[in-house]
Design a protein around this motif. Structure first.
Motif, PDB file in Angstrom:
ATOM      1  N   ARG A   1      25.751  -4.559 -22.381  1.00  0.00           N
ATOM      2  CA  ARG A   1      26.830  -5.128 -21.566  1.00  0.00           C
ATOM      3  C   ARG A   1      26.311  -5.489 -20.179  1.00  0.00           C
ATOM      4  NH1 ARG A   1      32.120  -4.105 -22.487  1.00  0.00           N
ATOM      5  NH2 ARG A   1      31.386  -4.037 -24.633  1.00  0.00           N
ATOM      6  N   ILE A   2      25.545  -4.613 -19.571  1.00  0.00           N
ATOM      7  CA  ILE A   2      25.001  -4.896 -18.241  1.00  0.00           C
ATOM      8  C   ILE A   2      24.011  -6.057 -18.295  1.00  0.00           C
ATOM      9  CG2 ILE A   2      23.571  -3.946 -16.385  1.00  0.00           C
ATOM     10  CD1 ILE A   2      24.826  -1.217 -16.990  1.00  0.00           C
ATOM     11  N   SER A   3      23.202  -6.105 -19.337  1.00  0.00           N
ATOM     12  CA  SER A   3      22.202  -7.179 -19.456  1.00  0.00           C
ATOM     13  C   SER A   3      22.866  -8.547 -19.562  1.00  0.00           C
ATOM     14  CB  SER A   3      21.309  -6.928 -20.673  1.00  0.00           C
ATOM     15  OG  SER A   3      20.624  -5.702 -20.551  1.00  0.00           O
ATOM     16  N   THR A   4      23.901  -8.643 -20.381  1.00  0.00           N
ATOM     17  CA  THR A   4      24.574  -9.942 -20.543  1.00  0.00           C
ATOM     18  C   THR A   4      25.255 -10.380 -19.251  1.00  0.00           C
ATOM     19  OG1 THR A   4      26.499  -8.747 -21.437  1.00  0.00           O
ATOM     20  CG2 THR A   4      24.940  -9.677 -23.020  1.00  0.00           C
ATOM     21  N   ILE A   5      25.826  -9.432 -18.531  1.00  0.00           N
ATOM     22  CA  ILE A   5      26.484  -9.792 -17.278  1.00  0.00           C
ATOM     23  C   ILE A   5      25.453 -10.223 -16.244  1.00  0.00           C
ATOM     24  CG2 ILE A   5      27.784  -8.832 -15.340  1.00  0.00           C
ATOM     25  CD1 ILE A   5      29.427  -7.267 -17.353  1.00  0.00           C
ATOM     26  N   ILE A   6      24.307  -9.565 -16.201  1.00  0.00           N
ATOM     27  CA  ILE A   6      23.248  -9.978 -15.275  1.00  0.00           C
ATOM     28  C   ILE A   6      22.738 -11.370 -15.630  1.00  0.00           C
ATOM     29  CG2 ILE A   6      20.879  -9.494 -14.552  1.00  0.00           C
ATOM     30  CD1 ILE A   6      21.548  -6.540 -14.680  1.00  0.00           C
ATOM     31  N   ILE A   7      22.602 -11.656 -16.916  1.00  0.00           N
ATOM     32  CA  ILE A   7      22.172 -13.000 -17.348  1.00  0.00           C
ATOM     33  C   ILE A   7      23.184 -14.054 -16.901  1.00  0.00           C
ATOM     34  CG2 ILE A   7      21.810 -14.477 -19.365  1.00  0.00           C
ATOM     35  CD1 ILE A   7      20.639 -12.037 -20.797  1.00  0.00           C
ATOM     36  N   GLY A   8      24.464 -13.781 -17.132  1.00  0.00           N
ATOM     37  CA  GLY A   8      25.500 -14.757 -16.771  1.00  0.00           C
ATOM     38  C   GLY A   8      25.598 -14.978 -15.272  1.00  0.00           C
ATOM     39  N   THR A   9      25.586 -13.900 -14.492  1.00  0.00           N
ATOM     40  CA  THR A   9      25.711 -14.046 -13.036  1.00  0.00           C
ATOM     41  C   THR A   9      24.472 -14.696 -12.421  1.00  0.00           C
ATOM     42  OG1 THR A   9      24.925 -11.758 -12.827  1.00  0.00           O
ATOM     43  CG2 THR A   9      27.303 -12.125 -12.776  1.00  0.00           C
ATOM     44  N   SER A  10      23.292 -14.343 -12.924  1.00  0.00           N
ATOM     45  CA  SER A  10      22.071 -14.964 -12.403  1.00  0.00           C
ATOM     46  C   SER A  10      22.066 -16.452 -12.650  1.00  0.00           C
ATOM     47  CB  SER A  10      20.838 -14.323 -13.047  1.00  0.00           C
ATOM     48  OG  SER A  10      20.795 -12.940 -12.795  1.00  0.00           O
ATOM     49  N   LEU A  11      22.502 -16.859 -13.833  1.00  0.00           N
ATOM     50  CA  LEU A  11      22.554 -18.289 -14.147  1.00  0.00           C
ATOM     51  C   LEU A  11      23.563 -19.002 -13.259  1.00  0.00           C
ATOM     52  CD1 LEU A  11      21.607 -20.575 -15.976  1.00  0.00           C
ATOM     53  CD2 LEU A  11      23.398 -19.951 -17.587  1.00  0.00           C
ATOM     54  N   CYS A  12      24.713 -18.373 -13.006  1.00  0.00           N
ATOM     55  CA  CYS A  12      25.724 -18.981 -12.126  1.00  0.00           C
ATOM     56  C   CYS A  12      25.178 -19.169 -10.713  1.00  0.00           C
ATOM     57  CB  CYS A  12      26.972 -18.108 -12.087  1.00  0.00           C
ATOM     58  SG  CYS A  12      27.944 -18.128 -13.602  1.00  0.00           S
TER      59      CYS A  12
ATOM     60  N   VAL B   1      23.867 -20.998 -20.896  1.00  0.00           N
ATOM     61  CA  VAL B   1      24.079 -19.615 -21.311  1.00  0.00           C
ATOM     62  C   VAL B   1      24.363 -19.526 -22.807  1.00  0.00           C
ATOM     63  CG1 VAL B   1      26.597 -19.423 -21.041  1.00  0.00           C
ATOM     64  CG2 VAL B   1      25.133 -17.466 -20.489  1.00  0.00           C
ATOM     65  N   SER B   2      24.824 -20.612 -23.402  1.00  0.00           N
ATOM     66  CA  SER B   2      25.047 -20.604 -24.852  1.00  0.00           C
ATOM     67  C   SER B   2      23.746 -20.482 -25.626  1.00  0.00           C
ATOM     68  CB  SER B   2      25.774 -21.880 -25.279  1.00  0.00           C
ATOM     69  OG  SER B   2      27.039 -21.969 -24.659  1.00  0.00           O
ATOM     70  N   LEU B   3      22.624 -20.797 -24.991  1.00  0.00           N
ATOM     71  CA  LEU B   3      21.332 -20.668 -25.660  1.00  0.00           C
ATOM     72  C   LEU B   3      21.024 -19.223 -26.023  1.00  0.00           C
ATOM     73  CD1 LEU B   3      19.195 -23.130 -23.493  1.00  0.00           C
ATOM     74  CD2 LEU B   3      20.246 -23.545 -25.722  1.00  0.00           C
ATOM     75  N   VAL B   4      21.714 -18.294 -25.359  1.00  0.00           N
ATOM     76  CA  VAL B   4      21.523 -16.879 -25.700  1.00  0.00           C
ATOM     77  C   VAL B   4      21.892 -16.642 -27.162  1.00  0.00           C
ATOM     78  CG1 VAL B   4      22.259 -14.523 -25.164  1.00  0.00           C
ATOM     79  CG2 VAL B   4      21.910 -16.176 -23.336  1.00  0.00           C
ATOM     80  N   TYR B   5      22.885 -17.355 -27.625  1.00  0.00           N
ATOM     81  CA  TYR B   5      23.297 -17.217 -29.015  1.00  0.00           C
ATOM     82  C   TYR B   5      22.335 -17.909 -29.966  1.00  0.00           C
ATOM     83  CZ  TYR B   5      27.628 -14.799 -30.097  1.00  0.00           C
ATOM     84  OH  TYR B   5      28.561 -13.840 -30.384  1.00  0.00           O
ATOM     85  N   PHE B   6      21.756 -19.035 -29.520  1.00  0.00           N
ATOM     86  CA  PHE B   6      20.906 -19.820 -30.408  1.00  0.00           C
ATOM     87  C   PHE B   6      19.466 -19.313 -30.449  1.00  0.00           C
ATOM     88  CE2 PHE B   6      24.241 -22.878 -29.109  1.00  0.00           C
ATOM     89  CZ  PHE B   6      24.774 -23.121 -30.362  1.00  0.00           C
ATOM     90  N   MET B   7      19.014 -18.669 -29.370  1.00  0.00           N
ATOM     91  CA  MET B   7      17.635 -18.179 -29.327  1.00  0.00           C
ATOM     92  C   MET B   7      17.597 -16.756 -29.882  1.00  0.00           C
ATOM     93  SD  MET B   7      16.541 -19.668 -25.589  1.00  0.00           S
ATOM     94  CE  MET B   7      14.832 -19.162 -25.762  1.00  0.00           C
ATOM     95  N   ARG B   8      16.888 -16.573 -30.980  1.00  0.00           N
ATOM     96  CA  ARG B   8      16.893 -15.305 -31.697  1.00  0.00           C
ATOM     97  C   ARG B   8      16.375 -14.126 -30.871  1.00  0.00           C
ATOM     98  NH1 ARG B   8      20.107 -13.778 -35.768  1.00  0.00           N
ATOM     99  NH2 ARG B   8      19.356 -11.764 -36.495  1.00  0.00           N
ATOM    100  N   PRO B   9      15.277 -14.286 -30.104  1.00  0.00           N
ATOM    101  CA  PRO B   9      14.802 -13.128 -29.325  1.00  0.00           C
ATOM    102  C   PRO B   9      15.832 -12.627 -28.317  1.00  0.00           C
ATOM    103  CG  PRO B   9      13.097 -14.795 -29.484  1.00  0.00           C
ATOM    104  CD  PRO B   9      14.345 -15.416 -30.013  1.00  0.00           C
ATOM    105  N   LEU B  10      16.513 -13.573 -27.637  1.00  0.00           N
ATOM    106  CA  LEU B  10      17.527 -13.161 -26.671  1.00  0.00           C
ATOM    107  C   LEU B  10      18.713 -12.502 -27.365  1.00  0.00           C
ATOM    108  CD1 LEU B  10      17.550 -16.187 -24.198  1.00  0.00           C
ATOM    109  CD2 LEU B  10      16.612 -13.911 -23.814  1.00  0.00           C
ATOM    110  N   TYR B  11      19.104 -13.045 -28.512  1.00  0.00           N
ATOM    111  CA  TYR B  11      20.245 -12.482 -29.232  1.00  0.00           C
ATOM    112  C   TYR B  11      19.931 -11.070 -29.727  1.00  0.00           C
ATOM    113  CZ  TYR B  11      24.022 -11.944 -32.593  1.00  0.00           C
ATOM    114  OH  TYR B  11      25.113 -11.480 -33.279  1.00  0.00           O
ATOM    115  N   ASP B  12      18.693 -10.868 -30.205  1.00  0.00           N
ATOM    116  CA  ASP B  12      18.317  -9.528 -30.672  1.00  0.00           C
ATOM    117  C   ASP B  12      18.284  -8.539 -29.520  1.00  0.00           C
ATOM    118  OD1 ASP B  12      18.091 -10.524 -33.216  1.00  0.00           O
ATOM    119  OD2 ASP B  12      15.927 -10.893 -33.076  1.00  0.00           O
ATOM    120  N   GLY B  13      17.982  -9.033 -28.313  1.00  0.00           N
ATOM    121  CA  GLY B  13      17.905  -8.131 -27.168  1.00  0.00           C
ATOM    122  C   GLY B  13      19.258  -7.638 -26.701  1.00  0.00           C
TER     123      GLY B  13
END
Length: 473
Positions: free
Chosen positions: A208-219, A81-93
């Motif tokens: 906020r909803i997108s980040t939570i969906i990303i985190g829960t889906s990965l878990c 999930v830390s890759l969200v910070y390192f990958m520019r397209p995901l961070y911009d989203g």
């Protein structure tokens, strides 16, 4: 005449006088040496504590490797999930709210699949609902003008937070949606208040909803794909283990009482305490198991609530075993002649009861009805009937009057107070046998419900399999 010997803290000088007496002269210890010795002791003690801590940690990991695997899974999920910070397209989203994905992983990742799914689904649903309501409240508040906007937002927070908090007190809601209600209050309050200062509230809620969906889906992916630990399987195994412990404690307590043997494993005798303290674990596992998908022998409609009924029956037996244990440690002990008179029948009752519980454990483990269960219950009832007859035969040994010691020895009668302890133990054994019959009924209900629902699932899957076969033809 002088003689000296070296000690660990310095040199001791002893002066011997002519008359044979001696006087010890100890050199004064300096401040620096005292500080060094104390520092050395502190370092040595700290090193010992660190070594003991590492040994305990190693033993814990060796005894239960699943804890180590869980730690690795948490690290893996956080790394991904830390890759969200390192990958520019995901961070911009998701913008600066990418940190919420990491926080979500830390908060919702649990050791079992059921617990993780419970938190993930509660968090996603509560966040979406709270986000949509907060956006709606913001639109209504913005239409009411700058003067009334703070009052509209404050009133909405008061009403919805109060209602959600009240719902958490309802038992059915608390068991299934307590975490979701708490997240709803938190998310709605944050988004609603942020809307008063943030211009693009919809973008904030979306991120906020997108980040939570990303985190829960990965878990969910990590917990189910990497060495999954199922709450249903844990509850099933816990029930079997508790039955074995209950059986060992019952047999061990009665054997120790009548044989006066202290060589029994104390941990085995105290196994009933694990049964008494497992209620909270059983309830949480049963709750989490209902969130899990079909796995192994357990389908979606597996009767998890029946395990709670079995647990309650086992605890009722464990309370009686606790009373048996108190009879062993009681100061008021029965006469040896009385114990000898009832030992055979009591040991037979405990042995047959213990065998019945062992057979129930095997029945739950294999999830099928044991063909020997009826025979074991019949043997237990026969042993109880024999114990009843032995208790009735005690009447000729009673001595209701207070007699002298020589009269007791002459007549062979036993004082009433010396009969009470062993009669109490026999009565508890009879009560345990009755409660074991209730436990047998609970286990048979579980097996029957499981087999029935397996047949229903098989019938539901059969038409689909037939259609696929016809399509192949």
């Amino acid at each position: 005449m002088a003689s000296g010997k070296e000690l660990c803290e310095g040199v001791e000088w002893r002066i011997r006088v002519v008359d044979g007496s001696s006087e010890v002269l100890v050199p004064p210890t300096g401040l620096a040496r005292k500080v060094w010795l104390r520092t050395k002791g502190l370092i040595s003690g700290l090193g010992m504590k660190v070594r003991m801590f590492l040994k305990q940690a190693w033993d814990m990991g060796a005894n239960d490797p699943r804890k180590v695997i869980h730690c690795i899974k948490v690290g893996l999920a956080l790394t991904i999930v830390s890759l969200v910070y390192f990958m520019r397209p995901l961070y911009d989203g998701v913008g600066g709210n990418a940190m919420w994905a990491i926080m979500t992983v830390v908060v919702v990742f649990e050791p079992t699949v059921g617990a993780t799914l419970y938190k993930c689904l509660n968090r996603v649903c509560a966040t979406c609902l709270a986000g949509f309501l907060a956006v709606g409240v913001h639109w209504i508040a913005s239409q009411s003008g700058d003067r009334f906007e703070p009052f509209v937002v404050g009133a909405s927070i008061f009403i919805l937070a109060s209602i959600a908090t009240f719902l958490r007190f309802i038992p059915s809601v608390k068991s299934m949606f307590d975490y979701g209600a708490m997240i709803f209050i938190l998310t709605f309050s944050i988004v609603a208040i942020s809307g008063y200062r943030v211009d693009k509230l919809f973008d904030l809620a979306h991120q906020r909803i997108s980040t939570i969906i990303i985190g829960t889906s990965l878990c969910i992916l990590v917990i189910m794909m990497v060495c999954p630990i199922w709450s249903g399987q844990e509850l099933h195994s816990l029930t079997v283990r508790n039955m074995d412990k209950l059986s060992d404690s019952l047999d061990g307590c009665v054997t120790q009482y009548f044989t006066n043997s202290n060589g029994e494993d104390d941990q085995k005798l105290q196994g009933y305490k694990c049964v008494l303290s497992s209620k909270a674990s059983e309830e949480s596992m049963a709750n989490f198991a209902r969130w899990e998908p079909s796995h192994g022998r357990f389908n979606f409609r597996h009767p998890w609530k029946q395990y709670l009924k079995i647990g309650a029956s086992m605890r009722s037996c464990a309370y009686c075993i606790e009373a048996l244990n108190s009879c062993i440690n009681s100061e008021n002990q029965a006469a040896e002649s009385i114990k000898k008179h009832l030992s055979t029948s009591c040991l037979k009752v405990s042995s047959s009861s213990s065998s019945a519980i062992k057979e129930l454990a095997e029945s739950v483990k294999k999830m099928n009805k044991s063909p020997n269960m009826d025979l074991l219950v019949e043997e237990m009832n026969s042993a109880v009937e024999e114990l009843h007859n032995d208790l009735k035969s005690l009447s000729h040994l009673l001595n209701p009057s207070t007699t002298a010691e020589n009269q007791i020895s002459a007549t062979g009668l036993v004082p009433f107070m010396e009969i009470i302890p062993v009669v109490t133990l026999a009565s508890i054994l009879i009560e345990i046998s009755a409660r074991i019959e209730a436990l047998v009924g609970s286990v048979e209900e579980l097996v029957e419900e499981s087999e029935m629902k397996d047949k229903i699932v098989a019938k539901e899957e059969k038409p689909e399999g037939t259609m696929k076969a016809l399509q192949r033809v």
